[in-house]
Design an enzyme around this catalytic site. Sequence first.
Site, PDB file in Angstrom:
ATOM      1  N   SER A   1     -18.547 -11.441 -23.610  1.00  0.00           N
ATOM      2  CA  SER A   1     -19.259 -10.603 -23.886  1.00  0.00           C
ATOM      3  C   SER A   1     -18.043  -9.954 -24.920  1.00  0.00           C
ATOM      4  O   SER A   1     -18.751  -9.845 -25.940  1.00  0.00           O
ATOM      5  CB  SER A   1     -19.445  -9.209 -22.862  1.00  0.00           C
ATOM      6  OG  SER A   1     -21.019  -9.628 -23.037  1.00  0.00           O
TER       7      SER A   1
ATOM      8  N   GLU B   1     -22.906  -3.490 -24.128  1.00  0.00           N
ATOM      9  CA  GLU B   1     -23.272  -4.317 -24.709  1.00  0.00           C
ATOM     10  C   GLU B   1     -23.050  -4.164 -26.543  1.00  0.00           C
ATOM     11  O   GLU B   1     -22.281  -5.135 -27.281  1.00  0.00           O
ATOM     12  CB  GLU B   1     -24.373  -5.315 -24.328  1.00  0.00           C
ATOM     13  CG  GLU B   1     -23.823  -6.123 -25.459  1.00  0.00           C
ATOM     14  CD  GLU B   1     -22.605  -7.960 -24.793  1.00  0.00           C
ATOM     15  OE1 GLU B   1     -23.039  -7.405 -23.481  1.00  0.00           O
ATOM     16  OE2 GLU B   1     -21.947  -7.748 -25.323  1.00  0.00           O
TER      17      GLU B   1
ATOM     18  N   ILE C   1      -4.197 -22.176 -23.602  1.00  0.00           N
ATOM     19  CA  ILE C   1      -4.459 -21.510 -22.699  1.00  0.00           C
ATOM     20  C   ILE C   1      -3.961 -21.799 -21.334  1.00  0.00           C
ATOM     21  O   ILE C   1      -4.535 -23.172 -21.269  1.00  0.00           O
ATOM     22  CB  ILE C   1      -5.057 -20.908 -22.765  1.00  0.00           C
ATOM     23  CG1 ILE C   1      -5.435 -19.307 -23.326  1.00  0.00           C
ATOM     24  CG2 ILE C   1      -5.727 -19.271 -21.492  1.00  0.00           C
ATOM     25  CD1 ILE C   1      -4.303 -18.297 -24.124  1.00  0.00           C
TER      26      ILE C   1
ATOM     27  N   ASP D   1     -20.168  -5.019 -29.162  1.00  0.00           N
ATOM     28  CA  ASP D   1     -20.400  -6.432 -29.611  1.00  0.00           C
ATOM     29  C   ASP D   1     -20.007  -5.179 -31.344  1.00  0.00           C
ATOM     30  O   ASP D   1     -18.781  -6.243 -32.306  1.00  0.00           O
ATOM     31  CB  ASP D   1     -21.761  -6.294 -30.250  1.00  0.00           C
ATOM     32  CG  ASP D   1     -21.898  -7.614 -28.494  1.00  0.00           C
ATOM     33  OD1 ASP D   1     -20.466  -8.217 -28.278  1.00  0.00           O
ATOM     34  OD2 ASP D   1     -23.226  -7.444 -28.697  1.00  0.00           O
TER      35      ASP D   1
END
Length: 680
Positions: free
Chosen positions: A597, A322, A639, A326
Amino acid sequence: MHFLTLPFLAAVVVDCVAARALSSTHVVHEKRDVASTGRWVKRDRVSSHVKVPVRIGLKQNQDALKSAEAWLMEAAHPASTNYSRHWTSDEVVEAFQPSADAVDEVLAWVSETARIAKNKITHTDNKAWLAFDASVSDLEDLLQTEYHEHHHESSGRTMITCDQYHIPSHLSQHIDYITPGVKGIQVHSSELKKRSFRPGKPGQGWGEGPGWGGAPGGWQPPKNRPAPHMPNPSTQLQTCDQVITPACLQALYHFKSLSPDAQVSPNNSMGIFETGNAYAQQDLNSFYTNFTSYIPNGTHPILDSIDGGQAPVANVSNAGGESDLDFELAIPIIYPQTTTLYQVDDPYYANGGNGTTTGIFNTFFDALDGSYCTYAAYGETGNDPVLDPTYPDPNTNGYKGPLMCGVYKPTNVISISYGEQEQDLPAYYQQRQCNEFLKLGLQGTSIFVASGDTGVGGYAGDGSYNGCLNNGTVFSPTQPNSCPWLTNVGGTKVYPGRTVYEPESAVVDPAGHPYRSAYSSGGGFSNIFPIPSYQSSAVATYFSDHNPPYPYYYNGQYNGSAGLYNRNGRGIPDVAANGDNIATYTAGKFRTSGGTSASAPIFAALVTRINEERIKVGKGPVGFINPVLYQHPEVLNDIVNGTNPGCGTEGFSCAPGWDPVTGLGTPNYPRMLNLFLSLP
Ligand SMILES: *[C@@H]1O[C@H](CO)[C@@H](O)[C@H](O)[C@H]1NC(C)=O
Ligand SMILES: *[C@@H]1O[C@H](CO)[C@@H](O)[C@H](O)[C@H]1NC(C)=O
Ligand SMILES: *[C@@H]1O[C@H](CO)[C@@H](O)[C@H](O)[C@H]1NC(C)=O
Ligand SMILES: *[C@@H]1O[C@H](CO)[C@@H](O)[C@H](O)[C@H]1NC(C)=O
Ligand SMILES: *[C@@H]1O[C@H](CO)[C@@H](O)[C@H](O)[C@H]1NC(C)=O
Ligand SMILES: *[C@@H]1O[C@H](CO)[C@@H](O)[C@H](O)[C@H]1NC(C)=O
Ligand SMILES: *[C@@H]1O[C@H](CO)[C@@H](O)[C@H](O)[C@H]1NC(C)=O
Ligand SMILES: *[C@@H]1O[C@H](CO)[C@@H](O)[C@H](O)[C@H]1NC(C)=O
Ligand SMILES: *[C@@H]1O[C@H](CO)[C@@H](O)[C@H](O)[C@H]1NC(C)=O
């Protein structure tokens, strides 16, 4: 001393009250809800001489709680003449603090009845709390109650609590609640008389714990998908359907990197929250070397360690997916602006506290806002003694300092790719936290949260065998996303076989597949928070034009209903960004990763760029952006394809306009920038 079983305890209190001649002016202030005591076993009466820390949470200014949404809209709605006029932290404390009369009346009662000198009673900085030490016998007299030890079977913790307590009726309007009271305080057994407890079983929390980047049950390798390959720099824009690089993101959302020697504001660092997952410098170096020409080796975030949070890892093998992801996404978008890493909680708690803690974000907010450490709202003051870490932490690797309160100034933008389901935490815990998101918005901070990777449900085993409510059928909304005062970000993908110049879809698109998708982007409707005003027309349009084919219920009342979702809950998510086939170096290896994420830091980084441009022309940061975006959906790429399956259904479907899969859509950076530059 003999104990009755729990349901009869009120009788014990009445007996003891009678013996103490309960004043007719006293009323029951809080009474235990028997159903909520299942995890705690009642033990002995607490000895009368034991000294306990007492906290009286004063009700927040009720007018302020009612006005808070209007205040936030005044600072965040594009039609407001005071757009972007943010509050200082002192102004926030002052607006929400209890009235001076309330403080004086409660102070007089405690000092006269419990004979505690006024100068021994602390009034916390945010005015929300009175704090003092008292013996159990004095406190039992003050509150006309009895205290017992309670033992938590699975965590081995001990609390002292009572079943109900009383206060003078004229103080009811001022006092939120008192601890120790119905809500206990945690004590170490050595502070009580010596007694041996049976060791508890390893914890059985409500959820799998925080984190949907690399969390168990999160991202699964998809089937039939081409093996990830290292893209060729000269042709990488033709393979963005297989690997998303920084160049793909620039093409998708129409922005360029800044010049590496650009002058940037020192006050516009981008904040990223991490816990239990830390980056490796070697991974960042490999990523920047291979995918950018402008980021030197050694580039890293500014570390704002909270309560013992540790980063980076010393050994690249222990890198957290993660955290690597990031910083590999955010830094290439904003460089040479900096990132600030909020690495939260010591290794013991960050890794689940040996099964004891299921709460999340409270210690983070404490560090950003000192008043939050003692803030009383929705029946909870400060951190939750059961759900949150307790500092100093005596465990091995525990952080030995006191709880960090108000030590860091919040950055203009904070990206969070962690969360749980609403069902994992009590509603009051989430409401108090949501109020803090609102206060951060008032002060000009934008918060972006990943909408989760399990579609309309939760992780398997979280709440029920498939992570859905009512034993597997009812949709399970994510938190903290369901709080209306932050921006939550769903995931999209480039269609297999297509390019970044064509529209994306939600990560799951049964019509446009040729391979099974890796995960399902979180979306739906909160069971706790109602639809906020800024979103109501977008949600109403979705229901009227694209009514989902499922039965529903109202006001979060799914129990006893055949409905699958809350028709009048806050809609999730607000916006979306790419979150599939993302290039990353993790633990020393090139690989592709995915999940919302990735979406949250991408969106957050672009807003950091917008803040930078506003600062350059003498304007303030944008703060809470939802009211602007819902008024101006044209600055996002709508979208229209895809779904978010879960709970044995196809989930919701994308549609023109806002939808509970990809929200209003993905960023069109030039349009967003122009819009936000046009605002005051
Ligand atoms: C805008 O802010 C000013 C100064 O704080 C205040 O006097 C005024 O009432 C505000 N305007 C609105 C429409 O709330
Ligand atoms: C975790 O909890 C179990 C059961 O309470 C206990 O036996 C074990 O020692 C604890 N481990 C640590 C590292 O505290
Ligand atoms: C950055 O913030 C500090 C403290 O708030 C302030 O003194 C300084 O002027 C700011 N710098 C810029 C370039 O805005
Ligand atoms: C940058 O770091 C990587 C990985 O640690 C290393 O292999 C490479 O030689 C470094 N490049 C430069 C220019 O220092
Ligand atoms: C990526 O970067 C690292 C470090 O600079 C380098 O050793 C490696 O050869 C590069 N290429 C690939 C395909 O990993
Ligand atoms: C790093 O961790 C790996 C896997 O645990 C281990 O094999 C390796 O020896 C460690 N390297 C160093 C330098 O400690
Ligand atoms: C919940 O669902 C599972 C799987 O369908 C089933 O085995 C179980 O009996 C159900 N439990 C209840 C309480 O209905
Ligand atoms: C996406 O939706 C549009 C409009 O419904 C449709 O024309 C298009 O074919 C869809 N794309 C795919 C790949 O299914
Ligand atoms: C759901 O409703 C049933 C029947 O009304 C009740 O027995 C049960 O305790 C309720 N469950 C929850 C979680 O509230």
